[in-house]
Design a protein around this motif. Structure first.
Motif, mmCIF file in Angstrom:
data_model
loop_
_atom_site.group_PDB
_atom_site.id
_atom_site.type_symbol
_atom_site.label_atom_id
_atom_site.label_comp_id
_atom_site.label_asym_id
_atom_site.label_seq_id
_atom_site.Cartn_x
_atom_site.Cartn_y
_atom_site.Cartn_z
ATOM 1 N N LEU A 184 0.982 -0.870 0.103
ATOM 2 C CA LEU A 184 -0.131 0.196 0.181
ATOM 3 C C LEU A 184 1.038 1.089 -0.069
ATOM 4 C CD1 LEU A 184 -2.727 -0.822 2.917
ATOM 5 C CD2 LEU A 184 -2.677 -1.611 -0.474
ATOM 6 N N PHE A 186 0.628 5.073 0.353
ATOM 7 C CA PHE A 186 0.268 6.424 0.686
ATOM 8 C C PHE A 186 0.932 7.486 -0.273
ATOM 9 C CE2 PHE A 186 -0.993 3.242 3.934
ATOM 10 C CZ PHE A 186 -2.540 3.872 4.221
ATOM 11 N N VAL A 200 -3.593 8.367 7.892
ATOM 12 C CA VAL A 200 -2.227 7.677 7.261
ATOM 13 C C VAL A 200 -2.553 6.764 8.083
ATOM 14 C CG1 VAL A 200 -0.887 7.655 5.612
ATOM 15 C CG2 VAL A 200 -2.568 8.627 4.959
ATOM 16 N N HIS A 201 -1.757 7.137 9.324
ATOM 17 C CA HIS A 201 -0.911 6.073 10.270
ATOM 18 C C HIS A 201 -1.711 5.443 10.771
ATOM 19 C CE1 HIS A 201 2.731 8.583 11.026
ATOM 20 N NE2 HIS A 201 1.695 9.899 11.222
ATOM 21 N N SER A 204 -1.977 3.137 7.931
ATOM 22 C CA SER A 204 -0.620 1.696 7.921
ATOM 23 C C SER A 204 -0.539 1.202 9.000
ATOM 24 C CB SER A 204 0.210 2.816 8.088
ATOM 25 O OG SER A 204 0.028 3.726 6.982
ATOM 26 N N GLU A 205 -0.731 1.616 10.453
ATOM 27 C CA GLU A 205 -0.763 0.349 11.247
ATOM 28 C C GLU A 205 -1.678 -0.742 11.093
ATOM 29 O OE1 GLU A 205 -1.015 1.803 15.261
ATOM 30 O OE2 GLU A 205 -0.331 3.162 14.878
ATOM 31 N N TYR A 207 -3.065 -2.089 7.907
ATOM 32 C CA TYR A 207 -2.429 -2.884 7.068
ATOM 33 C C TYR A 207 -0.977 -3.485 7.211
ATOM 34 C CZ TYR A 207 -6.648 -1.092 4.667
ATOM 35 O OH TYR A 207 -8.732 -1.179 4.460
ATOM 36 N N GLU A 208 -0.606 -2.904 7.954
ATOM 37 C CA GLU A 208 1.292 -3.747 8.706
ATOM 38 C C GLU A 208 0.824 -4.680 9.562
ATOM 39 O OE1 GLU A 208 4.398 -2.634 7.792
ATOM 40 O OE2 GLU A 208 3.982 -0.731 6.652
ATOM 41 N N TYR A 212 0.644 -6.124 5.201
ATOM 42 C CA TYR A 212 0.555 -5.483 3.944
ATOM 43 C C TYR A 212 1.944 -4.168 4.322
ATOM 44 C CZ TYR A 212 -3.858 -8.160 2.801
ATOM 45 O OH TYR A 212 -4.713 -8.952 2.517
ATOM 46 N N CYS A 214 3.612 -1.054 3.342
ATOM 47 C CA CYS A 214 2.880 0.088 4.068
ATOM 48 C C CYS A 214 3.851 1.481 3.431
ATOM 49 C CB CYS A 214 1.940 0.449 4.698
ATOM 50 S SG CYS A 214 0.352 -0.501 5.104
ATOM 51 N N LEU A 215 4.065 1.882 2.803
ATOM 52 C CA LEU A 215 4.253 3.282 2.574
ATOM 53 C C LEU A 215 3.925 5.095 2.829
ATOM 54 C CD1 LEU A 215 7.795 1.651 0.241
ATOM 55 C CD2 LEU A 215 7.769 3.068 2.621
ATOM 56 N N SER A 216 4.407 5.747 3.097
ATOM 57 C CA SER A 216 4.110 6.817 2.965
ATOM 58 C C SER A 216 5.068 7.673 2.039
ATOM 59 C CB SER A 216 4.280 7.619 4.333
ATOM 60 O OG SER A 216 2.874 7.569 5.308
#
Ligand SMILES: Nc1nc2c(ncn2[C@@H]2O[C@H](COP(=O)(O)OP(=O)(O)OP(=O)(O)O)[C@@H](O)[C@H]2O)c(=O)[nH]1
Ligand SMILES: [Mg+2]
Ligand SMILES: [Zn+2]
Length: 374
Positions: A184, A186, A200-201, A204-205, A207-208, A212, A214-216
């Motif tokens: 994912l 972002f 977003v945080h 991310s938390e 889905y991680e 998965y 996750c990168l912003s």
């Protein structure tokens, strides 16, 4: 009289053939070695020549772009050919609006007319995997977005344009179904205010924690682009997401020479303008291939039996063995470990909601749902 003659190589490479005068047959295999006409008879030579002619016109390649009836195909030798399909061309078992997708491996025959060489696609090789969604207008039919991919990057923006969790979850369920790695991204973090950044945080938390990565990122400022390139190296990847999330901008940021067309989103509707209209694959300068795709409006999952939907939600599947009933659908059954985890806050409410919507065949919500924190 010669019984058999083995062609161990030829100029066009990767062909080998066994020609037998006894059985009047020519059998050939694809491999790499050298042509040997020693001890030939006239008859065998004639057969060999026609065989070589046939082989020379027969090519194998990968679909890089499909624009309706024409396909841009890169042959194994690295040349591009414009090819089309002649007559009816159906792939068993898949009712899709597009018979061929970017990433497909195909055989084609070359034809020359008016000094232009084009190809006619004759065969599609079996696909390792593919990403498929229900067509927006023809809900019974499916559209194959791309095939033979190593991983998918789903680009997400929180509000310009909005990406809802129901959409993310439907997409991830499909990648799970075809065992394709999903990451994912972002995007547009450069414009996020504090509230958006918090979402977003939180996402991310979530889905991680399911597994998965996750990168912003910012395709505009270059933030975390090197990390994306590292994940892409040595692989065929695909960028997916709603129109306007920045897929083409990201391809340009990764490979500036490509100059793919991008367009600002509509201020009024906060939606992209469907700038990319065909999926296209690009070879990148660092041993990677990327498929840029048109923005997806809604993502209807395809062909999922109710009993298998939880297979595609890894965190629910992990709990399933603790449910009282082995065939628990985690709806109203007693002693359901998933419902218990939901009540305890160990399973996210938004994920559970997406699960039940897919289970109930609720195809409308993926267009309308809002992001709901757990
Ligand atoms: N601020 C900001 N804008 C971005 C970023 N990435 C893309 N954009 C802008 O978002 C708009 C849409 O970008 P595109 O790359 O055309 O989006 P797309 O996902 O390819 O859209 P479709 O081709 O319609 O599916 C453009 O105006 C981009 O400049 C980013 O990281 N930050
Ligand atoms: Mg685009
Ligand atoms: Zn259960």
């Amino acid at each position: 009289m010669i019984e058999a003659l083995v062609i161990t190589s030829c100029a066009l490479a990767n062909c080998s053939a066994t020609v037998s005068s006894k059985t009047n047959s020519v059998v050939f295999f694809i491999s790499k070695v050298k042509l040997d006409f020693k001890g030939r008879t006239k008859y065998i030579k004639k057969k060999c020549v026609s065989l070589l002619r046939y082989l020379k016109s027969r090519m194998t390649g990968i679909v890089y772009k499909s624009t309706g009836s024409w396909y841009s195909i890169k042959s194994l030798d690295g040349d591009f050919y414009e090819c089309r399909i002649k007559g009816k061309f159906r792939i068993q078992g898949i009712k899709s609006t597009n018979p061929l997708a970017v990433g497909d491996r195909v055989d084609f025959d070359l034809e020359t007319s008016n000094n232009t060489q084009t190809g006619v696609i004759t065969t599609i090789h079996p696909r390792n995997n593919y990403i498929v969604r229900k067509s927006v207008n023809l809900s019974k039919q499916t559209h194959i977005i791309a095939s033979n991919i190593d991983q998918v990057f789903l680009l997400i923006t929180i509000d310009s344009p909005p990406t809802f969790t129901s959409f993310i979850d439907r997409f991830l369920a499909t990648t799970e179904a075809y065992a394709i790695k999903a990451v994912l991204l972002f995007n547009k973090v450069d414009v996020n205010d504090e509230a958006t950044q918090n979402i977003v945080h939180e996402l991310s938390e979530l889905y991680e924690s399911i597994g998965y990565p996750c990168l912003s990122i910012s395709a505009l400022t270059g933030e975390n682009i090197e990390a994306v390139k590292t994940l892409m190296t040595g692989k065929s990847s695909m960028f997916a997401g709603h129109s306007g999330v920045g897929k083409s901008t990201l391809v340009n940021a990764i490979e500036p020479g490509l100059n793919i067309k991008t367009k600002e989103i509509s201020e009024q509707h906060k939606q992209g303008q469907h700038t990319t209209t065909f999926a296209e694959m690009f070879d990148l300068s660092f041993d990677a291939r990327i498929i840029d795709t048109p923005g997806i409006k809604g993502f209807g999952v395809v062909d999922m039996e109710p009993a298998e939907v939880d297979h595609y939600f890894p965190e629910l599947f992990a709990l399933k063995q603790s449910c009282k009933f082995h065939n628990c659908l985690h709806l109203h059954e007693p002693q359901c470990a998933v419902k218990l985890a939901l009540e305890n806050g160990e399973v996210s409410a938004s994920r559970y909601k997406s699960y039940t919507q897919i289970l109930e065949g609720d195809d409308e919500h993926y267009r309308t749902d809002n992001y709901e924190p757990k």
